[in-house]
Design a protein around this motif. Sequence first.
Motif, PDB file in Angstrom:
ATOM      1  N   TYR A   6       0.847  -1.199   0.000  1.00  0.00           N
ATOM      2  CA  TYR A   6       0.000   0.000   0.000  1.00  0.00           C
ATOM      3  C   TYR A   6       0.880   1.245   0.000  1.00  0.00           C
ATOM      4  CZ  TYR A   6      -3.432  -3.291   1.914  1.00  0.00           C
ATOM      5  OH  TYR A   6      -4.253  -4.368   2.119  1.00  0.00           O
ATOM      6  N   GLY A   7       0.277   2.371  -0.375  1.00  0.00           N
ATOM      7  CA  GLY A   7       0.919   3.644  -0.128  1.00  0.00           C
ATOM      8  C   GLY A   7       1.466   4.390  -1.326  1.00  0.00           C
ATOM      9  N   GLY A   8       1.419   3.794  -2.497  1.00  0.00           N
ATOM     10  CA  GLY A   8       1.927   4.497  -3.666  1.00  0.00           C
ATOM     11  C   GLY A   8       1.045   5.679  -4.039  1.00  0.00           C
ATOM     12  N   LEU A  17       6.622   9.871   0.758  1.00  0.00           N
ATOM     13  CA  LEU A  17       5.600   8.831   0.748  1.00  0.00           C
ATOM     14  C   LEU A  17       6.057   7.722   1.681  1.00  0.00           C
ATOM     15  CD1 LEU A  17       4.517   8.150  -2.966  1.00  0.00           C
ATOM     16  CD2 LEU A  17       3.066   8.998  -1.117  1.00  0.00           C
ATOM     17  N   ARG A  18       5.092   6.997   2.211  1.00  0.00           N
ATOM     18  CA  ARG A  18       5.401   5.841   3.031  1.00  0.00           C
ATOM     19  C   ARG A  18       4.675   4.636   2.460  1.00  0.00           C
ATOM     20  NH1 ARG A  18       3.460   4.113   9.055  1.00  0.00           N
ATOM     21  NH2 ARG A  18       5.408   3.200   9.809  1.00  0.00           N
ATOM     22  N   VAL A  62      19.387   5.603  -3.008  1.00  0.00           N
ATOM     23  CA  VAL A  62      18.373   6.026  -2.028  1.00  0.00           C
ATOM     24  C   VAL A  62      18.946   6.248  -0.640  1.00  0.00           C
ATOM     25  CG1 VAL A  62      16.646   4.753  -3.345  1.00  0.00           C
ATOM     26  CG2 VAL A  62      17.647   3.706  -1.304  1.00  0.00           C
ATOM     27  N   LYS A  63      20.231   5.987  -0.460  1.00  0.00           N
ATOM     28  CA  LYS A  63      20.841   6.170   0.862  1.00  0.00           C
ATOM     29  C   LYS A  63      20.672   7.604   1.339  1.00  0.00           C
ATOM     30  CE  LYS A  63      24.410   2.589   0.765  1.00  0.00           C
ATOM     31  NZ  LYS A  63      25.865   2.310   0.628  1.00  0.00           N
ATOM     32  N   GLY A  64      20.267   7.728   2.600  1.00  0.00           N
ATOM     33  CA  GLY A  64      20.067   9.052   3.178  1.00  0.00           C
ATOM     34  C   GLY A  64      18.695   9.634   2.924  1.00  0.00           C
ATOM     35  N   ARG A  65      17.922   9.025   2.026  1.00  0.00           N
ATOM     36  CA  ARG A  65      16.579   9.522   1.726  1.00  0.00           C
ATOM     37  C   ARG A  65      15.488   8.529   2.096  1.00  0.00           C
ATOM     38  NH1 ARG A  65      15.123  10.290  -3.362  1.00  0.00           N
ATOM     39  NH2 ARG A  65      16.532   8.717  -4.248  1.00  0.00           N
ATOM     40  N   TYR A  78       7.953  -1.497   6.088  1.00  0.00           N
ATOM     41  CA  TYR A  78       7.659  -0.154   5.632  1.00  0.00           C
ATOM     42  C   TYR A  78       8.836   0.394   4.821  1.00  0.00           C
ATOM     43  CZ  TYR A  78       4.336  -0.485   9.515  1.00  0.00           C
ATOM     44  OH  TYR A  78       3.344  -0.901  10.370  1.00  0.00           O
ATOM     45  N   LEU A  79       8.530   1.356   3.974  1.00  0.00           N
ATOM     46  CA  LEU A  79       9.568   2.098   3.282  1.00  0.00           C
ATOM     47  C   LEU A  79       9.183   3.572   3.343  1.00  0.00           C
ATOM     48  CD1 LEU A  79      12.242   1.808   1.679  1.00  0.00           C
ATOM     49  CD2 LEU A  79      10.858   1.958  -0.408  1.00  0.00           C
ATOM     50  N   GLN A  80       9.895   4.315   4.177  1.00  0.00           N
ATOM     51  CA  GLN A  80       9.685   5.759   4.255  1.00  0.00           C
ATOM     52  C   GLN A  80      10.579   6.406   3.207  1.00  0.00           C
ATOM     53  OE1 GLN A  80       7.560   7.665   6.239  1.00  0.00           O
ATOM     54  NE2 GLN A  80       8.287   9.368   4.970  1.00  0.00           N
ATOM     55  N   MET A  81       9.963   7.126   2.288  1.00  0.00           N
ATOM     56  CA  MET A  81      10.692   7.728   1.185  1.00  0.00           C
ATOM     57  C   MET A  81      10.597   9.248   1.299  1.00  0.00           C
ATOM     58  SD  MET A  81       9.539   5.216  -1.937  1.00  0.00           S
ATOM     59  CE  MET A  81       7.839   5.755  -1.895  1.00  0.00           C
ATOM     60  N   ASN A  82      11.723   9.878   1.558  1.00  0.00           N
ATOM     61  CA  ASN A  82      11.783  11.341   1.687  1.00  0.00           C
ATOM     62  C   ASN A  82      12.571  11.929   0.527  1.00  0.00           C
ATOM     63  OD1 ASN A  82      10.433  11.101   4.177  1.00  0.00           O
ATOM     64  ND2 ASN A  82      12.360  10.963   5.300  1.00  0.00           N
ATOM     65  N   SER A  83      12.413  13.233   0.349  1.00  0.00           N
ATOM     66  CA  SER A  83      13.138  13.951  -0.710  1.00  0.00           C
ATOM     67  C   SER A  83      13.032  13.215  -2.042  1.00  0.00           C
ATOM     68  CB  SER A  83      14.610  14.120  -0.310  1.00  0.00           C
ATOM     69  OG  SER A  83      14.728  14.820   0.906  1.00  0.00           O
ATOM     70  N   LEU A  84      11.831  12.859  -2.405  1.00  0.00           N
ATOM     71  CA  LEU A  84      11.626  12.074  -3.623  1.00  0.00           C
ATOM     72  C   LEU A  84      12.043  12.851  -4.862  1.00  0.00           C
ATOM     73  CD1 LEU A  84       8.319  10.348  -2.610  1.00  0.00           C
ATOM     74  CD2 LEU A  84      10.343   9.148  -3.429  1.00  0.00           C
ATOM     75  N   GLU A  85      12.574  12.112  -5.817  1.00  0.00           N
ATOM     76  CA  GLU A  85      13.069  12.675  -7.070  1.00  0.00           C
ATOM     77  C   GLU A  85      12.343  12.003  -8.235  1.00  0.00           C
ATOM     78  OE1 GLU A  85      17.149  11.570  -6.890  1.00  0.00           O
ATOM     79  OE2 GLU A  85      17.626  12.919  -5.205  1.00  0.00           O
ATOM     80  N   PRO A  86      12.285  12.679  -9.384  1.00  0.00           N
ATOM     81  CA  PRO A  86      11.629  12.045 -10.548  1.00  0.00           C
ATOM     82  C   PRO A  86      12.204  10.667 -10.880  1.00  0.00           C
ATOM     83  CG  PRO A  86      11.948  14.367 -10.969  1.00  0.00           C
ATOM     84  CD  PRO A  86      12.647  14.078  -9.657  1.00  0.00           C
TER      85      PRO A  86
END
Length: 121
Positions: A6-8, A17-18, A62-65, A78-86
């Motif tokens: 879930y979560g996309g 996004l998480r 994805v390291k650090g993000r 879970y996968l917490q995704m910050n500072s998402l990029e195209p």
Amino acid sequence: VQLQAYGGGLVQPGNSLRLSCIASGSIFRINGMAWYRQTPGKQRELVAQVTDSGNISYADAVKGRFTISRDNNKNTVYLQMNSLEPDDTAVYYCKAEITSWQSRPLSYIYWGHGTQVTVSS
């Protein structure tokens, strides 16, 4: 055994996004859990993984993000995704090695259905 992700969704660059992935069914033990992603015409690539003992590794991109975590009580990763990029735009899949008890322990690899993540302004 089933994995449900879930979560996309669609987010702007720089946002977060998480993703969640829940395992259900006849589960004796969940071993390693991981997130992969795939874009059209490319091979599925490992994003992050966490072992049953808590060892974690990430793809360099994805390291650090991104942060992977698991809740063993909820059979969830879970996968917490910050500072998402195209370039993070992809279908994200969860994977788990799960042991079931059928007169003896049997372990298999399971994949969830993908969830689309689109990063665009």
